[in-house]
Design a protein around this motif. Structure first.
Motif, PDB file in Angstrom:
ATOM      1  N   LYS A  22       0.833  -1.212   0.000  1.00  0.00           N
ATOM      2  CA  LYS A  22       0.000   0.000   0.000  1.00  0.00           C
ATOM      3  C   LYS A  22       0.864   1.257   0.000  1.00  0.00           C
ATOM      4  CE  LYS A  22      -4.214  -1.850   2.021  1.00  0.00           C
ATOM      5  NZ  LYS A  22      -5.144  -1.820   3.171  1.00  0.00           N
ATOM      6  N   LYS A  23       1.954   1.238   0.769  1.00  0.00           N
ATOM      7  CA  LYS A  23       2.863   2.390   0.787  1.00  0.00           C
ATOM      8  C   LYS A  23       3.497   2.618  -0.579  1.00  0.00           C
ATOM      9  CE  LYS A  23       4.288   2.309   5.622  1.00  0.00           C
ATOM     10  NZ  LYS A  23       5.398   2.080   6.562  1.00  0.00           N
ATOM     11  N   GLN A  24       3.667   1.536  -1.343  1.00  0.00           N
ATOM     12  CA  GLN A  24       4.271   1.634  -2.672  1.00  0.00           C
ATOM     13  C   GLN A  24       3.236   1.979  -3.744  1.00  0.00           C
ATOM     14  OE1 GLN A  24       7.622   1.445  -3.016  1.00  0.00           O
ATOM     15  NE2 GLN A  24       7.577   1.271  -0.799  1.00  0.00           N
ATOM     16  N   GLY A  25       1.970   2.132  -3.352  1.00  0.00           N
ATOM     17  CA  GLY A  25       0.926   2.533  -4.287  1.00  0.00           C
ATOM     18  C   GLY A  25       0.122   1.397  -4.896  1.00  0.00           C
ATOM     19  N   TYR A  26       0.298   0.200  -4.405  1.00  0.00           N
ATOM     20  CA  TYR A  26      -0.467  -0.942  -4.903  1.00  0.00           C
ATOM     21  C   TYR A  26      -1.885  -0.914  -4.345  1.00  0.00           C
ATOM     22  CZ  TYR A  26       3.830  -3.323  -6.447  1.00  0.00           C
ATOM     23  OH  TYR A  26       4.996  -3.675  -7.076  1.00  0.00           O
ATOM     24  N   LYS A  27      -2.813  -1.397  -5.148  1.00  0.00           N
ATOM     25  CA  LYS A  27      -4.186  -1.604  -4.695  1.00  0.00           C
ATOM     26  C   LYS A  27      -4.326  -3.103  -4.422  1.00  0.00           C
ATOM     27  CE  LYS A  27      -8.969  -1.418  -6.211  1.00  0.00           C
ATOM     28  NZ  LYS A  27      -9.862  -1.202  -7.361  1.00  0.00           N
ATOM     29  N   ILE A  28      -4.742  -3.456  -3.225  1.00  0.00           N
ATOM     30  CA  ILE A  28      -4.913  -4.857  -2.862  1.00  0.00           C
ATOM     31  C   ILE A  28      -6.263  -5.323  -3.408  1.00  0.00           C
ATOM     32  CG2 ILE A  28      -4.999  -6.528  -0.973  1.00  0.00           C
ATOM     33  CD1 ILE A  28      -2.272  -5.005  -1.353  1.00  0.00           C
ATOM     34  N   LEU A  29      -6.214  -6.313  -4.298  1.00  0.00           N
ATOM     35  CA  LEU A  29      -7.431  -6.852  -4.893  1.00  0.00           C
ATOM     36  C   LEU A  29      -7.986  -8.028  -4.098  1.00  0.00           C
ATOM     37  CD1 LEU A  29      -6.317  -6.814  -8.655  1.00  0.00           C
ATOM     38  CD2 LEU A  29      -7.619  -5.065  -7.413  1.00  0.00           C
ATOM     39  N   HIS A  30      -7.098  -8.896  -3.640  1.00  0.00           N
ATOM     40  CA  HIS A  30      -7.503 -10.077  -2.863  1.00  0.00           C
ATOM     41  C   HIS A  30      -6.377 -10.485  -1.920  1.00  0.00           C
ATOM     42  CE1 HIS A  30     -11.055 -10.998  -5.291  1.00  0.00           C
ATOM     43  NE2 HIS A  30     -10.318 -10.751  -6.356  1.00  0.00           N
ATOM     44  N   ARG A  31      -6.799 -11.035  -0.801  1.00  0.00           N
ATOM     45  CA  ARG A  31      -5.864 -11.704   0.108  1.00  0.00           C
ATOM     46  C   ARG A  31      -6.333 -13.136   0.252  1.00  0.00           C
ATOM     47  NH1 ARG A  31      -4.206  -8.421   5.437  1.00  0.00           N
ATOM     48  NH2 ARG A  31      -2.867 -10.247   5.547  1.00  0.00           N
ATOM     49  N   GLY A  38      -5.372 -23.940  -6.085  1.00  0.00           N
ATOM     50  CA  GLY A  38      -4.444 -23.520  -5.042  1.00  0.00           C
ATOM     51  C   GLY A  38      -4.860 -22.216  -4.396  1.00  0.00           C
ATOM     52  N   GLU A  39      -3.908 -21.575  -3.764  1.00  0.00           N
ATOM     53  CA  GLU A  39      -4.158 -20.317  -3.049  1.00  0.00           C
ATOM     54  C   GLU A  39      -3.039 -19.331  -3.356  1.00  0.00           C
ATOM     55  OE1 GLU A  39      -4.492 -18.576   1.511  1.00  0.00           O
ATOM     56  OE2 GLU A  39      -4.570 -20.726   1.181  1.00  0.00           O
ATOM     57  N   VAL A  40      -3.426 -18.065  -3.510  1.00  0.00           N
ATOM     58  CA  VAL A  40      -2.476 -16.976  -3.720  1.00  0.00           C
ATOM     59  C   VAL A  40      -2.548 -16.078  -2.493  1.00  0.00           C
ATOM     60  CG1 VAL A  40      -1.890 -14.990  -5.165  1.00  0.00           C
ATOM     61  CG2 VAL A  40      -2.779 -17.081  -6.228  1.00  0.00           C
ATOM     62  N   ASP A  41      -1.395 -15.767  -1.916  1.00  0.00           N
ATOM     63  CA  ASP A  41      -1.378 -14.951  -0.694  1.00  0.00           C
ATOM     64  C   ASP A  41      -1.978 -13.570  -0.934  1.00  0.00           C
ATOM     65  OD1 ASP A  41      -0.188 -16.994   0.801  1.00  0.00           O
ATOM     66  OD2 ASP A  41       1.835 -16.296   0.324  1.00  0.00           O
ATOM     67  N   ILE A  42      -1.463 -12.867  -1.953  1.00  0.00           N
ATOM     68  CA  ILE A  42      -1.931 -11.507  -2.230  1.00  0.00           C
ATOM     69  C   ILE A  42      -2.021 -11.318  -3.742  1.00  0.00           C
ATOM     70  CG2 ILE A  42      -1.446  -9.031  -2.013  1.00  0.00           C
ATOM     71  CD1 ILE A  42       0.271  -9.725   0.461  1.00  0.00           C
ATOM     72  N   ILE A  43      -3.133 -10.735  -4.180  1.00  0.00           N
ATOM     73  CA  ILE A  43      -3.249 -10.259  -5.562  1.00  0.00           C
ATOM     74  C   ILE A  43      -3.377  -8.753  -5.457  1.00  0.00           C
ATOM     75  CG2 ILE A  43      -4.543 -10.325  -7.713  1.00  0.00           C
ATOM     76  CD1 ILE A  43      -5.590 -13.098  -6.880  1.00  0.00           C
ATOM     77  N   ALA A  44      -2.455  -8.048  -6.110  1.00  0.00           N
ATOM     78  CA  ALA A  44      -2.415  -6.588  -6.010  1.00  0.00           C
ATOM     79  C   ALA A  44      -2.227  -5.987  -7.399  1.00  0.00           C
ATOM     80  CB  ALA A  44      -1.285  -6.151  -5.088  1.00  0.00           C
ATOM     81  N   GLN A  45      -2.663  -4.745  -7.540  1.00  0.00           N
ATOM     82  CA  GLN A  45      -2.546  -4.051  -8.819  1.00  0.00           C
ATOM     83  C   GLN A  45      -1.728  -2.782  -8.652  1.00  0.00           C
ATOM     84  OE1 GLN A  45      -6.306  -3.212 -10.669  1.00  0.00           O
ATOM     85  NE2 GLN A  45      -5.399  -1.901 -12.228  1.00  0.00           N
ATOM     86  N   LEU A  46      -0.838  -2.575  -9.604  1.00  0.00           N
ATOM     87  CA  LEU A  46      -0.068  -1.338  -9.686  1.00  0.00           C
ATOM     88  C   LEU A  46      -0.130  -0.900 -11.142  1.00  0.00           C
ATOM     89  CD1 LEU A  46       1.753   0.718  -8.220  1.00  0.00           C
ATOM     90  CD2 LEU A  46       3.703  -0.654  -8.952  1.00  0.00           C
ATOM     91  N   GLY A  47      -0.858   0.187 -11.394  1.00  0.00           N
ATOM     92  CA  GLY A  47      -1.037   0.639 -12.771  1.00  0.00           C
ATOM     93  C   GLY A  47      -1.760  -0.414 -13.581  1.00  0.00           C
ATOM     94  N   ASP A  48      -1.174  -0.805 -14.716  1.00  0.00           N
ATOM     95  CA  ASP A  48      -1.813  -1.803 -15.571  1.00  0.00           C
ATOM     96  C   ASP A  48      -1.231  -3.203 -15.348  1.00  0.00           C
ATOM     97  OD1 ASP A  48       0.652  -1.504 -16.734  1.00  0.00           O
ATOM     98  OD2 ASP A  48      -0.090  -1.254 -18.771  1.00  0.00           O
ATOM     99  N   THR A  49      -0.643  -3.422 -14.179  1.00  0.00           N
ATOM    100  CA  THR A  49      -0.054  -4.721 -13.854  1.00  0.00           C
ATOM    101  C   THR A  49      -0.731  -5.318 -12.627  1.00  0.00           C
ATOM    102  OG1 THR A  49       2.084  -4.043 -14.747  1.00  0.00           O
ATOM    103  CG2 THR A  49       2.085  -5.929 -13.262  1.00  0.00           C
ATOM    104  N   VAL A  50      -1.153  -6.564 -12.773  1.00  0.00           N
ATOM    105  CA  VAL A  50      -1.697  -7.311 -11.647  1.00  0.00           C
ATOM    106  C   VAL A  50      -0.620  -8.282 -11.189  1.00  0.00           C
ATOM    107  CG1 VAL A  50      -3.443  -8.966 -10.889  1.00  0.00           C
ATOM    108  CG2 VAL A  50      -4.093  -7.061 -12.365  1.00  0.00           C
TER     109      VAL A  50
END
Length: 114
Positions: A22-31, A38-50
């Motif tokens: 979050k400090k780096q500007g990512y938007k958290i989409l899912h935890r 399977g399971e993914v710990d964090i899915i985050a978005q920064l600009g046009d990159t997930v």
């Protein structure tokens, strides 16, 4: 008792990773995104990159660096989870696979780790 300690350590590491992102500007989409693959710990978005992010937390280096625990099998599962995640969505983003190491409370974010 050991399992609950490890779960608490993992939860603490994931919480630190989310704060870092979050400090780096990512938007958290899912935890803890779960699917049949399977399971993914964090899915985050920064600009046009997930980013599909594996968080590895350690309090000691007895078993090696945290990132060394992300085996080829784990990488394959993450990639399959990403395919599953996008299968039902009509979105066009770049995809990246990262590892966040949490070692004694310090963060090491490895972008494009695999």
């Amino acid at each position: 008792m050991a399992i609950s300690f490890l779960r608490l350590l993992g939860d603490k590491g994931e919480n630190l990773a989310v704060k870092h992102l979050k400090k780096q500007g990512y938007k958290i989409l899912h935890r803890n995104f779960k699917c049949k693959l399977g399971e993914v710990d964090i899915i985050a978005q920064l600009g046009d990159t997930v980013c599909f992010i594996e968080v590895k937390t350690r309090s000691t280096d007895y078993f090696g660096a945290p990132c060394e625990a992300v085996t080829p099998e784990r990488q394959r599962r993450y990639k399959n989870c990403a395919k599953f995640y996008y299968a039902n969505r009509q979105i066009d983003y770049n995809v990246r696979f990262d590892i966040i190491e949490v070692f004694n409370g310090k963060i090491n974010h490895i972008e494009n780790a695999f």
